[in-house]
Design a protein around this motif. Sequence first.
Motif, PDB file in Angstrom:
ATOM      1  N   LYS A   1       0.805  -1.212   0.000  1.00 26.82           N
ATOM      2  CA  LYS A   1       0.000   0.000   0.000  1.00 26.82           C
ATOM      3  C   LYS A   1       0.844   1.270   0.000  1.00 26.82           C
ATOM      4  CE  LYS A   1      -3.905  -2.215   0.195  1.00 26.82           C
ATOM      5  NZ  LYS A   1      -4.824  -2.231  -0.961  1.00 26.82           N
ATOM      6  N   ALA A   2       1.939   1.274   0.714  1.00 24.91           N
ATOM      7  CA  ALA A   2       2.794   2.463   0.764  1.00 24.91           C
ATOM      8  C   ALA A   2       3.359   2.786  -0.610  1.00 24.91           C
ATOM      9  CB  ALA A   2       3.920   2.262   1.772  1.00 24.91           C
ATOM     10  N   GLY A   3       3.823   1.757  -1.315  1.00 21.49           N
ATOM     11  CA  GLY A   3       4.352   1.979  -2.650  1.00 21.49           C
ATOM     12  C   GLY A   3       3.292   2.449  -3.621  1.00 21.49           C
ATOM     13  N   GLU A   4       2.091   1.879  -3.514  1.00 25.06           N
ATOM     14  CA  GLU A   4       1.001   2.297  -4.392  1.00 25.06           C
ATOM     15  C   GLU A   4       0.592   3.743  -4.121  1.00 25.06           C
ATOM     16  OE1 GLU A   4      -1.105  -2.109  -4.956  1.00 25.06           O
ATOM     17  OE2 GLU A   4      -1.865  -0.670  -3.480  1.00 25.06           O
ATOM     18  N   LEU A   5       0.590   4.129  -2.846  1.00 25.02           N
ATOM     19  CA  LEU A   5       0.247   5.514  -2.504  1.00 25.02           C
ATOM     20  C   LEU A   5       1.283   6.487  -3.046  1.00 25.02           C
ATOM     21  CD1 LEU A   5      -1.576   7.512  -1.021  1.00 25.02           C
ATOM     22  CD2 LEU A   5      -0.247   7.064   1.058  1.00 25.02           C
ATOM     23  N   LEU A   6       2.557   6.146  -2.905  1.00 27.89           N
ATOM     24  CA  LEU A   6       3.613   6.992  -3.462  1.00 27.89           C
ATOM     25  C   LEU A   6       3.505   7.086  -4.977  1.00 27.89           C
ATOM     26  CD1 LEU A   6       6.680   5.842  -1.312  1.00 27.89           C
ATOM     27  CD2 LEU A   6       5.485   8.048  -1.191  1.00 27.89           C
ATOM     28  N   LEU A   7       3.194   5.970  -5.617  1.00 25.67           N
ATOM     29  CA  LEU A   7       3.049   5.960  -7.065  1.00 25.67           C
ATOM     30  C   LEU A   7       1.910   6.868  -7.512  1.00 25.67           C
ATOM     31  CD1 LEU A   7       3.681   4.744  -9.881  1.00 25.67           C
ATOM     32  CD2 LEU A   7       2.060   2.923  -9.329  1.00 25.67           C
ATOM     33  N   LEU A   8       0.768   6.757  -6.854  1.00 29.67           N
ATOM     34  CA  LEU A   8      -0.381   7.586  -7.221  1.00 29.67           C
ATOM     35  C   LEU A   8      -0.096   9.061  -6.979  1.00 29.67           C
ATOM     36  CD1 LEU A   8      -3.255   5.371  -5.765  1.00 29.67           C
ATOM     37  CD2 LEU A   8      -2.746   5.755  -8.176  1.00 29.67           C
ATOM     38  N   GLY A   9       0.512   9.386  -5.850  1.00 25.55           N
ATOM     39  CA  GLY A   9       0.818  10.783  -5.556  1.00 25.55           C
ATOM     40  C   GLY A   9       1.803  11.385  -6.532  1.00 25.55           C
ATOM     41  N   ALA A  10       2.866  10.640  -6.845  1.00 25.26           N
ATOM     42  CA  ALA A  10       3.878  11.148  -7.774  1.00 25.26           C
ATOM     43  C   ALA A  10       3.310  11.325  -9.171  1.00 25.26           C
ATOM     44  CB  ALA A  10       5.074  10.197  -7.801  1.00 25.26           C
ATOM     45  N   CYS A  11       2.528  10.358  -9.628  1.00 28.54           N
ATOM     46  CA  CYS A  11       1.945  10.451 -10.977  1.00 28.54           C
ATOM     47  C   CYS A  11       0.917  11.581 -11.062  1.00 28.54           C
ATOM     48  CB  CYS A  11       1.294   9.123 -11.353  1.00 28.54           C
ATOM     49  SG  CYS A  11       2.470   7.799 -11.685  1.00 28.54           S
ATOM     50  N   ALA A  12       0.132  11.765 -10.010  1.00 32.75           N
ATOM     51  CA  ALA A  12      -0.857  12.847 -10.020  1.00 32.75           C
ATOM     52  C   ALA A  12      -0.181  14.211 -10.075  1.00 32.75           C
ATOM     53  CB  ALA A  12      -1.750  12.738  -8.794  1.00 32.75           C
ATOM     54  N   ALA A  13       0.871  14.404  -9.261  1.00 26.27           N
ATOM     55  CA  ALA A  13       1.579  15.688  -9.253  1.00 26.27           C
ATOM     56  C   ALA A  13       2.267  15.937 -10.593  1.00 26.27           C
ATOM     57  CB  ALA A  13       2.599  15.696  -8.124  1.00 26.27           C
ATOM     58  N   LEU A  14       2.901  14.902 -11.130  1.00 30.21           N
ATOM     59  CA  LEU A  14       3.574  15.054 -12.414  1.00 30.21           C
ATOM     60  C   LEU A  14       2.569  15.334 -13.521  1.00 30.21           C
ATOM     61  CD1 LEU A  14       6.137  14.850 -14.146  1.00 30.21           C
ATOM     62  CD2 LEU A  14       5.720  12.371 -14.309  1.00 30.21           C
TER      63      LEU A  14
END
Length: 457
Positions: free
Chosen positions: A413-426
């Motif tokens: 879950k931590a990795g998925e959350l980081l992935l979603l946050g980074a992709c959304a910001a980018l």
Amino acid sequence: ETIIFNLLKPTGENGRKKGFSAIPRNRRRRTSSPGSARIESRLSRSRRLCLRELFCLCCVHHLFLWKNQFRIATSCAYGGIRPCTFTDFRNWPMDRFNIPALISTVSNLVIIGYFFFLDERFGVYGLAGAYLLGWLLQAVVQAPSLRQLDFRYRPDFSFRSEGMRKAFALMGPVMISTWVQPINLTINTKFGSRLYEGAGVSAMEYSTNLYLVIAGVFILSITNVIFPRLSRLTAEHQEGAFRDTLRQTVHGSLFFVLPMAAGLMVLARPMVSFLYGGGEFDAFSVSITSEALVWVSLGMVGYGLQNILSRAYFARQDGRTPLVAGGVSILANILLCMVLTEPMGVAGLAIASTVSSTLYAVLLLVPMELRGEGILSGGFGADFLKMLASTAGMAAVVWLARNSLSALLPAGKAGELLLLGACAALGAAVYFLLAGLMRLEEMGLARDLMKRILKRG
């Protein structure tokens, strides 16, 4: 509120996501997965309040292990009359949006308090009562604001008055036309019961709920702002201002909705995995739900336009056109479900929903254009192509980032959350950069909203 509560149900004691019809492991081998306007400043304030409430609900929701009877309680509570429906519209025409935006917080506090202190004693029936009490308080909390506006409640049973006759004449068409989405979901889940031994129902329900939460926070904030304004302009016979407001709202909404839809499509799988994955909600369950979400998200533009344009018709007291358009779109959804369910599975159901939403919007837009409203004039075609190009560029960058980061970030879950946050910001940065380079006028609106958000913290 109910959508959000059903959206993020945590894992049950046995590791199973409650409410999802997972495929039994001993039978799954026999089933194969299917192939893959300027908007007023108050709008930003209303939307931020909605987002804060959504965040709080998500956090609080994970404090509890919800019982299976929750849906029964929700259904029982919906049997009551929701009093705020009749009161929050009185604040909107006076350009007062803070109280209507906060009323749900009151009812949510009642429900949260119930789970902390009374759940074990009164169970599911007490929850239904808590819902009704919360909705009553939504009306009560608006009373001081309404008194400041010199509104007074007085019982009146003059059903033959001109105002009541107009209200009753519009009530049916308005109710039916605004319930096209829930009706379509009911139809799609009925067809989905034939797929994957019933799991198609949950795949459609979960993907549609997630889609409506993301789209609804933005789109319904817009419609709540423009409906009273359009009604006031109609009453004052300001047709020019009416057309300008509607045109600017449609253009501005498309500017934001297009990248939202594309981002949801690209990030559908990691988002579904993050929110729902775990326990018996395994890779196959994630696969069919994310597949449905991809195709449902294609209808976000149609969903946004139909909500905005239908309010324009309602402001002019025209309920017939949205009623006919809604009926045609529902019929189209039924026909497409009959044709696409067997060969395409859950993707066919999602495509049927998308086509229905888009058709509804087109059927509302065409009569306006024939009357010379000019919603699509003024260089709209060129601007729309620029929006599409910016969206395509953003989607490509996010897709590459998703594939690259998936291999670098940790699993779970931590990795998925980081992935979603980074992709959304980018994605947001790329989209606004491309839109600025293409000199889209709506970038001014985006900058104004961002300045107000930063200024107010």
